[in-house]
Write a protein that holds these residues in place. Structure first.
Motif, PDB file in Angstrom:
ATOM      1  N   SER A  13      -6.357 -35.240   4.695  1.00  0.00           N
ATOM      2  CA  SER A  13      -7.758 -35.257   5.110  1.00  0.00           C
ATOM      3  C   SER A  13      -8.267 -33.847   5.372  1.00  0.00           C
ATOM      4  O   SER A  13      -7.518 -32.976   5.831  1.00  0.00           O
ATOM      5  N   LEU A  14      -9.536 -33.628   5.080  1.00  0.00           N
ATOM      6  CA  LEU A  14     -10.158 -32.341   5.379  1.00  0.00           C
ATOM      7  C   LEU A  14     -10.779 -32.320   6.770  1.00  0.00           C
ATOM      8  O   LEU A  14     -11.213 -31.270   7.244  1.00  0.00           O
ATOM      9  N   SER A  43      -5.114 -16.265   1.927  1.00  0.00           N
ATOM     10  CA  SER A  43      -5.265 -15.685   0.591  1.00  0.00           C
ATOM     11  C   SER A  43      -5.040 -16.708  -0.510  1.00  0.00           C
ATOM     12  O   SER A  43      -5.759 -16.740  -1.506  1.00  0.00           O
ATOM     13  N   GLU A  44      -4.015 -17.547  -0.320  1.00  0.00           N
ATOM     14  CA  GLU A  44      -3.667 -18.537  -1.336  1.00  0.00           C
ATOM     15  C   GLU A  44      -4.485 -19.822  -1.199  1.00  0.00           C
ATOM     16  O   GLU A  44      -4.417 -20.680  -2.062  1.00  0.00           O
ATOM     17  N   ARG A  45      -5.253 -19.924  -0.127  1.00  0.00           N
ATOM     18  CA  ARG A  45      -5.984 -21.163   0.178  1.00  0.00           C
ATOM     19  C   ARG A  45      -5.044 -22.365   0.076  1.00  0.00           C
ATOM     20  O   ARG A  45      -5.353 -23.379  -0.552  1.00  0.00           O
ATOM     21  N   SER A  46      -3.905 -22.223   0.727  1.00  0.00           N
ATOM     22  CA  SER A  46      -2.832 -23.212   0.617  1.00  0.00           C
ATOM     23  C   SER A  46      -2.594 -23.908   1.949  1.00  0.00           C
ATOM     24  O   SER A  46      -2.108 -23.288   2.911  1.00  0.00           O
ATOM     25  N   GLN A  47      -2.904 -25.191   1.999  1.00  0.00           N
ATOM     26  CA  GLN A  47      -2.681 -25.962   3.218  1.00  0.00           C
ATOM     27  C   GLN A  47      -1.199 -26.056   3.547  1.00  0.00           C
ATOM     28  O   GLN A  47      -0.811 -26.043   4.713  1.00  0.00           O
ATOM     29  N   GLU A  48      -0.355 -26.125   2.520  1.00  0.00           N
ATOM     30  CA  GLU A  48       1.084 -26.227   2.754  1.00  0.00           C
ATOM     31  C   GLU A  48       1.642 -24.994   3.458  1.00  0.00           C
ATOM     32  O   GLU A  48       2.677 -25.058   4.107  1.00  0.00           O
ATOM     33  N   ASP A  49       0.969 -23.863   3.316  1.00  0.00           N
ATOM     34  CA  ASP A  49       1.460 -22.621   3.904  1.00  0.00           C
ATOM     35  C   ASP A  49       0.943 -22.383   5.319  1.00  0.00           C
ATOM     36  O   ASP A  49       1.324 -21.397   5.952  1.00  0.00           O
ATOM     37  N   GLU A  50       0.063 -23.259   5.828  1.00  0.00           N
ATOM     38  CA  GLU A  50      -0.338 -23.096   7.224  1.00  0.00           C
ATOM     39  C   GLU A  50       0.779 -23.611   8.119  1.00  0.00           C
ATOM     40  O   GLU A  50       1.588 -24.448   7.715  1.00  0.00           O
ATOM     41  N   HIS A  51       0.803 -23.137   9.357  1.00  0.00           N
ATOM     42  CA  HIS A  51       1.995 -23.319  10.172  1.00  0.00           C
ATOM     43  C   HIS A  51       2.246 -24.780  10.540  1.00  0.00           C
ATOM     44  O   HIS A  51       3.311 -25.320  10.265  1.00  0.00           O
ATOM     45  N   VAL A  73     -10.090 -24.505   1.780  1.00  0.00           N
ATOM     46  CA  VAL A  73     -10.564 -25.305   0.639  1.00  0.00           C
ATOM     47  C   VAL A  73     -11.203 -24.402  -0.410  1.00  0.00           C
ATOM     48  O   VAL A  73     -11.958 -23.477  -0.089  1.00  0.00           O
ATOM     49  N   GLU A  74     -10.877 -24.666  -1.664  1.00  0.00           N
ATOM     50  CA  GLU A  74     -11.502 -23.925  -2.759  1.00  0.00           C
ATOM     51  C   GLU A  74     -13.008 -24.137  -2.710  1.00  0.00           C
ATOM     52  O   GLU A  74     -13.496 -25.246  -2.514  1.00  0.00           O
ATOM     53  N   GLY A  75     -13.741 -23.054  -2.894  1.00  0.00           N
ATOM     54  CA  GLY A  75     -15.193 -23.136  -2.865  1.00  0.00           C
ATOM     55  C   GLY A  75     -15.800 -22.708  -1.540  1.00  0.00           C
ATOM     56  O   GLY A  75     -16.988 -22.387  -1.483  1.00  0.00           O
ATOM     57  N   VAL A  76     -14.983 -22.701  -0.467  1.00  0.00           N
ATOM     58  CA  VAL A  76     -15.482 -22.206   0.812  1.00  0.00           C
ATOM     59  C   VAL A  76     -15.589 -20.687   0.715  1.00  0.00           C
ATOM     60  O   VAL A  76     -14.617 -19.993   0.409  1.00  0.00           O
ATOM     61  N   SER A  77     -16.776 -20.162   0.957  1.00  0.00           N
ATOM     62  CA  SER A  77     -17.033 -18.736   0.782  1.00  0.00           C
ATOM     63  C   SER A  77     -16.256 -17.886   1.779  1.00  0.00           C
ATOM     64  O   SER A  77     -16.048 -18.291   2.931  1.00  0.00           O
ATOM     65  N   ASP A  78     -15.837 -16.698   1.336  1.00  0.00           N
ATOM     66  CA  ASP A  78     -15.171 -15.767   2.240  1.00  0.00           C
ATOM     67  C   ASP A  78     -16.094 -15.312   3.370  1.00  0.00           C
ATOM     68  O   ASP A  78     -15.619 -14.830   4.401  1.00  0.00           O
ATOM     69  N   SER A  79     -17.385 -15.488   3.160  1.00  0.00           N
ATOM     70  CA  SER A  79     -18.343 -15.099   4.197  1.00  0.00           C
ATOM     71  C   SER A  79     -18.660 -16.238   5.160  1.00  0.00           C
ATOM     72  O   SER A  79     -19.471 -16.072   6.070  1.00  0.00           O
TER      73      SER A  79
END
Length: 390
Positions: free
Chosen positions: A180-181, A268-276, A349-355
């Motif tokens: 879920s997001l 950087s990788e926008r990777s949920q699996e890599d969050e703690h 999430v892909e598409g979420v702006s860096d800003s």
């Protein structure tokens, strides 16, 4: 000569000699060394108090898990999850005691890989949860006994992401994968009642919880004030070496580990699996807890009222301006990590702006942690010790 004048001259000479002696004594390092040793002793007592607090809440968590496995209801599952979250908050600051080959990181006997290793590989998650052929839980034929030896033997077997013990294995068994997001994982209680291999899943959860309590108990013992153990060796070695290890610990956590491995990789990788703590959506609290550990060691404000000469005091005795700068930067980084909106995975999430506010907050926190690390290195140099951090 007037007797009164002579007396005044003698008194003045005595006062001057006393002042010269006092300055010489301060310059000799005797009082400075005593302060440094007190800082080392305070740290050792603080480490013990911190691990003791972590163990106590982990034992409460284990009791909640025991109650859930014995009576798997939605309410008991929620209680076990809440107990995990509370225990996790006590453990987080202790990560500042790592990265210098101490009891948790020792190459031969360290237990860090069994306590807090992450991330968990998705394929391995399926394996341990019995969703793949020949998994630990649903292995065809004669099932292996799920016990401590089995879980330890499988931990990081074939890869660092193959995690079968510790905080995050327990987290996964309680929450399941987070798909879920907007919320955390939603493992059904049926996984412990009517779904396939429910009993074995419960056995796995119990053993993993028991192991975590055992490993935390070993850390408490290693830092106990009585007996011949790691703490006795730590406080007996040269103060410069102890200070080098202490500052290396929170210095490495600050940039290489927290800003780097625990934040920047997922960012950087926008990777949920890599969050703690990706299953429970507890990552932002993990980050805050780790940053709090850095602040705790610097200021010597430990659990159970343990306090004394701090590392910041030692730095200030050599360079007060540098100590003030570091204290200010740590306050800035604490405010920055607390400003990251939860849950962390919304910002990956892909598409979420860096800003976007969330990604901007993460970047600001990483920058603050990196900046303070440069000052930590400078502070170590100021007190005469050299550290190497990522």
């Amino acid at each position: 000569m007037n007797t009164l004048i002579k007396t005044k001259k003698i008194s003045a000479l005595f006062l001057a000699a006393t002042l010269i002696f006092s300055v010489a004594a301060c310059g000799s390092g005797s009082s400075e060394s005593a302060d440094r040793q007190d800082a080392v002793d305070t740290y050792a007592a603080g480490v013990h108090a911190s691990y003791a607090a972590s163990l106590a809440s982990a034992q409460v968590m284990h009791q909640a898990i025991d109650a859930f496995v014995a009576n798997p209801t939605v309410s008991n599952l929620d209680d076990a999850k809440n107990a995990w979250l509370i225990a996790r908050s006590d453990y987080g600051p202790t990560e500042a005691f790592r990265f210098y080959g101490g009891p948790i990181d020792n190459d031969e006997t360290g237990t860090e890989g069994l306590i807090n290793a992450w991330p968990l590989d998705e394929g391995y998650i399926d394996y341990v949860d019995g969703n793949a052929d020949a998994g630990i839980i649903n292995q065809p034929g004669e099932h292996p006994t799920i016990d401590a030896d089995l879980l330890i033997s499988l931990n990081e077997d074939g890869g660092e992401a193959n995690i079968s013990t510790g905080w995050h294995a327990i987290e996964f068994l309680l929450w399941g994968q987070d798909l879920s997001l907007t919320g955390a994982g939603a493992r059904p209680v049926d996984d412990y009642t009517s779904n396939a291999n429910a009993d074995r899943r419960g056995a796995y959860l119990m053993v993993a919880s028991e192991l975590l309590v055992q490993h935390l108990s070993e850390l408490v013992g290693a830092w106990d004030s009585n007996g011949s153990n790691y703490r006795s060796e730590f406080v007996a070695q040269s103060t410069d070496e102890s200070l080098r290890q202490i500052i290396t610990g929170f210095g490495e956590l600050s940039r290489g580990e927290l800003a780097g491995e625990r934040m920047n990789v997922a960012y950087s990788e926008r990777s949920q699996e890599d969050e703690h703590s990706c299953f429970s959506d507890n990552t932002t609290n993990d980050i805050i807890g780790n940053a709090r550990g850095i602040e705790m060691v610097l200021t010597a404000q430990y659990p159970n009222g343990v306090t004394g000469t701090s590392i910041l005091d030692v730095i200030a005795s050599e360079d007060n301006a540098l100590a003030t700068q570091l204290e200010t930067e740590v306050t800035t980084s604490m405010n920055a990590v607390r400003s990251i909106p939860a849950p962390f995975d919304q910002h990956l999430v892909e598409g979420v702006s860096d800003s976007s506010p969330g990604r901007t907050a993460i970047l600001n926190a990483m920058t603050a942690l990196e900046n303070q690390t440069d000052t930590i290195v400078a502070a170590a140099n100021a007190i005469g010790v050299s550290i190497e951090v990522s």
